[in-house]
Design a protein around this motif. Structure first.
Motif, PDB file in Angstrom:
ATOM      1  N   PRO A 204       0.804  -1.285  -0.037  1.00 32.84           N
ATOM      2  CA  PRO A 204       0.308   0.056   0.001  1.00 32.84           C
ATOM      3  C   PRO A 204       0.902   1.104  -0.146  1.00 32.84           C
ATOM      4  CG  PRO A 204      -0.837  -1.234   1.414  1.00 32.84           C
ATOM      5  CD  PRO A 204       0.255  -2.257   0.921  1.00 32.84           C
ATOM      6  N   ASN A 205       2.112   1.376   0.744  1.00 35.60           N
ATOM      7  CA  ASN A 205       2.802   2.509   0.766  1.00 35.60           C
ATOM      8  C   ASN A 205       3.414   2.724  -0.753  1.00 35.60           C
ATOM      9  OD1 ASN A 205       3.007   3.923   3.180  1.00 35.60           O
ATOM     10  ND2 ASN A 205       4.089   2.266   4.309  1.00 35.60           N
ATOM     11  N   MET A 206       3.887   1.762  -1.266  1.00 39.95           N
ATOM     12  CA  MET A 206       4.367   1.941  -2.571  1.00 39.95           C
ATOM     13  C   MET A 206       3.577   2.398  -3.502  1.00 39.95           C
ATOM     14  SD  MET A 206       6.960  -1.355  -3.250  1.00 39.95           S
ATOM     15  CE  MET A 206       6.085  -2.856  -2.742  1.00 39.95           C
ATOM     16  N   VAL A 207       2.295   1.812  -3.510  1.00 38.03           N
ATOM     17  CA  VAL A 207       1.365   2.452  -4.567  1.00 38.03           C
ATOM     18  C   VAL A 207       0.768   3.665  -4.277  1.00 38.03           C
ATOM     19  CG1 VAL A 207      -0.845   1.904  -5.502  1.00 38.03           C
ATOM     20  CG2 VAL A 207       0.778   0.074  -5.109  1.00 38.03           C
ATOM     21  N   ALA A 208       0.509   3.981  -3.051  1.00 38.20           N
ATOM     22  CA  ALA A 208       0.062   5.244  -2.553  1.00 38.20           C
ATOM     23  C   ALA A 208       1.050   6.471  -2.751  1.00 38.20           C
ATOM     24  CB  ALA A 208      -0.237   5.251  -0.941  1.00 38.20           C
ATOM     25  N   ASN A 209       2.379   6.098  -2.452  1.00 42.09           N
ATOM     26  CA  ASN A 209       3.445   7.420  -2.491  1.00 42.09           C
ATOM     27  C   ASN A 209       4.287   7.124  -3.604  1.00 42.09           C
ATOM     28  OD1 ASN A 209       2.645   8.426   0.084  1.00 42.09           O
ATOM     29  ND2 ASN A 209       3.381   6.342   1.111  1.00 42.09           N
ATOM     30  N   GLY A 210       4.156   6.131  -4.533  1.00 41.40           N
ATOM     31  CA  GLY A 210       4.789   6.072  -5.900  1.00 41.40           C
ATOM     32  C   GLY A 210       4.405   6.928  -6.946  1.00 41.40           C
ATOM     33  N   VAL A 211       5.285   7.144  -7.770  1.00 46.42           N
ATOM     34  CA  VAL A 211       5.064   7.870  -9.016  1.00 46.42           C
ATOM     35  C   VAL A 211       4.385   7.092 -10.132  1.00 46.42           C
ATOM     36  CG1 VAL A 211       6.178   9.257 -10.801  1.00 46.42           C
ATOM     37  CG2 VAL A 211       7.004   9.534  -8.612  1.00 46.42           C
ATOM     38  N   ILE A 212       3.481   7.900 -10.837  1.00 43.52           N
ATOM     39  CA  ILE A 212       2.707   6.836 -11.799  1.00 43.52           C
ATOM     40  C   ILE A 212       3.700   6.788 -12.990  1.00 43.52           C
ATOM     41  CG2 ILE A 212       0.740   6.767 -13.271  1.00 43.52           C
ATOM     42  CD1 ILE A 212      -0.727   7.850 -11.066  1.00 43.52           C
ATOM     43  N   ILE A 213       3.970   5.557 -13.602  1.00 44.34           N
ATOM     44  CA  ILE A 213       4.645   5.498 -14.955  1.00 44.34           C
ATOM     45  C   ILE A 213       3.634   5.072 -15.957  1.00 44.34           C
ATOM     46  CG2 ILE A 213       6.568   4.208 -16.088  1.00 44.34           C
ATOM     47  CD1 ILE A 213       7.258   6.080 -13.682  1.00 44.34           C
ATOM     48  N   LYS A 214       2.640   4.336 -15.756  1.00 43.23           N
ATOM     49  CA  LYS A 214       1.689   3.873 -16.908  1.00 43.23           C
ATOM     50  C   LYS A 214       0.446   3.933 -16.139  1.00 43.23           C
ATOM     51  CE  LYS A 214       1.151   0.741 -20.649  1.00 43.23           C
ATOM     52  NZ  LYS A 214       1.608  -0.491 -21.227  1.00 43.23           N
ATOM     53  N   ASN A 215      -0.566   4.261 -16.772  1.00 43.18           N
ATOM     54  CA  ASN A 215      -2.032   4.490 -16.148  1.00 43.18           C
ATOM     55  C   ASN A 215      -3.259   4.443 -17.046  1.00 43.18           C
ATOM     56  OD1 ASN A 215      -3.782   4.905 -13.910  1.00 43.18           O
ATOM     57  ND2 ASN A 215      -3.619   7.036 -14.191  1.00 43.18           N
ATOM     58  N   GLU A 216      -3.142   3.116 -17.850  1.00 38.58           N
ATOM     59  CA  GLU A 216      -4.349   2.945 -18.965  1.00 38.58           C
ATOM     60  C   GLU A 216      -5.512   2.588 -18.056  1.00 38.58           C
ATOM     61  OE1 GLU A 216      -3.626  -0.287 -21.474  1.00 38.58           O
ATOM     62  OE2 GLU A 216      -1.810   0.575 -22.133  1.00 38.58           O
ATOM     63  N   ASP A 217      -6.519   3.232 -18.509  1.00 41.84           N
ATOM     64  CA  ASP A 217      -7.963   3.267 -18.165  1.00 41.84           C
ATOM     65  C   ASP A 217      -8.082   3.928 -16.614  1.00 41.84           C
ATOM     66  OD1 ASP A 217      -8.859   2.154 -20.386  1.00 41.84           O
ATOM     67  OD2 ASP A 217      -8.387   0.261 -19.768  1.00 41.84           O
ATOM     68  N   ALA A 218      -6.964   4.475 -16.249  1.00 38.81           N
ATOM     69  CA  ALA A 218      -6.936   5.168 -14.911  1.00 38.81           C
ATOM     70  C   ALA A 218      -7.022   3.965 -13.913  1.00 38.81           C
ATOM     71  CB  ALA A 218      -8.188   6.099 -14.643  1.00 38.81           C
ATOM     72  N   ILE A 219      -6.259   2.966 -14.213  1.00 39.29           N
ATOM     73  CA  ILE A 219      -6.029   1.780 -13.290  1.00 39.29           C
ATOM     74  C   ILE A 219      -5.310   2.002 -11.681  1.00 39.29           C
ATOM     75  CG2 ILE A 219      -4.237   0.891 -14.325  1.00 39.29           C
ATOM     76  CD1 ILE A 219      -5.195  -1.849 -13.388  1.00 39.29           C
ATOM     77  N   ILE A 220      -4.444   2.964 -12.298  1.00 42.35           N
ATOM     78  CA  ILE A 220      -3.594   3.493 -10.833  1.00 42.35           C
ATOM     79  C   ILE A 220      -4.066   4.299  -9.909  1.00 42.35           C
ATOM     80  CG2 ILE A 220      -1.415   4.261  -9.984  1.00 42.35           C
ATOM     81  CD1 ILE A 220      -1.020   1.609 -11.507  1.00 42.35           C
ATOM     82  N   ASP A 221      -5.129   5.007 -10.595  1.00 38.06           N
ATOM     83  CA  ASP A 221      -5.679   6.121  -9.841  1.00 38.06           C
ATOM     84  C   ASP A 221      -6.812   5.331  -8.935  1.00 38.06           C
ATOM     85  OD1 ASP A 221      -4.642   8.437 -11.179  1.00 38.06           O
ATOM     86  OD2 ASP A 221      -6.199   8.155 -12.694  1.00 38.06           O
ATOM     87  N   LYS A 222      -7.305   4.251  -9.434  1.00 40.16           N
ATOM     88  CA  LYS A 222      -8.317   3.514  -8.849  1.00 40.16           C
ATOM     89  C   LYS A 222      -7.487   2.699  -7.300  1.00 40.16           C
ATOM     90  CE  LYS A 222     -11.182   2.779 -12.821  1.00 40.16           C
ATOM     91  NZ  LYS A 222     -11.558   1.839 -13.822  1.00 40.16           N
TER      92      LYS A 222
END
Length: 243
Positions: free
Chosen positions: A95-113
Motif C-alpha cells: 500500500p505504501n509503494m502504490v500510494a506514494n509512488g510515481v505513476i509510470i503507466k496508467n491505462e484506463d486510470a487503473i492506478i488512480d483506482k
C-alpha cells in the motif's frame, strides 16, 4: 558499483523498463527511495506492475539501464491479497509503494483506482491490539529484556539487544495503533511517530554499543511497558485449559 549520479534518471529508466520488460501491462508505479529523494549508490528501482492478463502475481529482480530493478508484478486481483496481508501484519509495504509512488503507466486510470484503495488502508490504520495480544507481547518483550540483563557474553548481548530493540519498537508503535516496518522501515515508522522517543532509543543503543552500559536501555524498555502493567512473567499462560 556505479555512482548514482552517473545513472539514467530514475523515472526515465522506469519508463523504459516498463516499455521493454512489461509492454502489455496496464499500469505501473515507481516507488522506494528514489521517489522519496533518499537514494544511495546501492538503491534500486522498485516498480509495481499491474497486468490484468497475468494468471498470478510474482516478483523478479534484474539490471537495466544502469539500475538494479525489483519488480512486483500483479494482475487486477492479486494485489488485493497483499494489501490485506500487509494490513493484517501492520506492515503496509505494498500500500505504501502504490500510494506514494510515481505513476509510470496508467491505462484506463487503473492506478488512480488502486491508489484510492491503498490510501484508504493507510488512513484507516492497522487493527488495534487486544488486551490479550498486548499481554502476549509484554511477556515476550519481558523475556528478551531479562535475557539482555542477565547475559555476560558480548556476542549474545549484541544479538539479544537487536531483538529487544525490534520488539520494543513494535510494542511502542502497535499499542498506539500505528503502522510498523522492517529494518530501516521500523526506524522511519518510529521517527514519524515520535522523533524525541526515537532519539532516546538510539542513544540507549549507542550507549551499550560503545560503553557496554545497559541501564539506559533497560530503563527505556521498562518505561514503555509501565503503562500496560510493566514486565510480565508470573501468571502468563497460553493454551491452558483452566476447566
Amino acid at each position: 558499483m556505479k555512482d548514482i549520479r552517473n545513472r539514467m534518471n530514475a523515472i526515465e529508466a522506469a519508463r523504459k523498463i516498463v516499455e521493454q520488460h512489461f509492454p502489455s501491462c496496464t499500469g505501473a508505479v515507481l516507488a522506494g527511495s528514489v521517489v522519496r529523494g533518499e537514494a544511495t549508490n546501492t538503491s534500486d528501482l522498485d516498480i509495481v506492475i499491474f497486468d490484468k492478463k497475468l494468471p498470478a502475481s510474482y516478483r523478479t529482480s534484474f539490471n537495466a539501464f544502469g539500475w538494479p530493478v525489483e519488480a512486483f508484478v500483479h494482475n487486477s486481483e492479486s494485489y488485493k491479497f497483499f494489501f490485506e496481508s500487509d494490513r493484517k501484519r501492520a506492515r503496509p509495504s505494498l500500500p505504501n509503494m502504490v500510494a506514494n509512488g510515481v505513476i509510470i503507466k496508467n491505462e484506463d486510470a487503473i492506478i488512480d483506482k488502486i491508489k484510492i484503495e491503498a490510501n484508504q488502508i493507510l488512513t484507516n490504520g492497522p487493527d488495534k491490539w487486544t488486551k490479550e495480544e498486548i499481554d502476549v507481547k509484554r511477556y515476550f518483550l519481558t523475556d528478551v529484556l531479562e535475557d539482555f540483563i542477565g547475559s555476560e557474553n558480548r556476542p549474545e548481548e549484541l544479538f539479544t539487544l537487536n531483538k529487544l530493540v525490534d520488539l520494543v519498537s513494535e510494542f511502542l508503535l502497535r499499542t498506539d495503533n500505528q503502522w510498523v516496518g522492517d529494518s530501516k522501515g521500523m526506524y522511519r515508522a518510529l521517527q514519524k511517530y515520535d522523533a524525541t522517543l526515537t532519539e532516546e532509543l538510539i542513544e540507549s543503543m549507542d550507549t551499550f554499543y560503545q560503553n557496554s552500559e545497559k541501564k539506559s536501555m533497560i530503563d527505556f524498555v521498562d518505561r514503555i511497558l509501565e503503562p500496560y502493567g510493566g514486565r510480565y512473567f508470573t501468571g502468563f499462560s497460553v493454551g491452558k485449559d483452566d476447566k
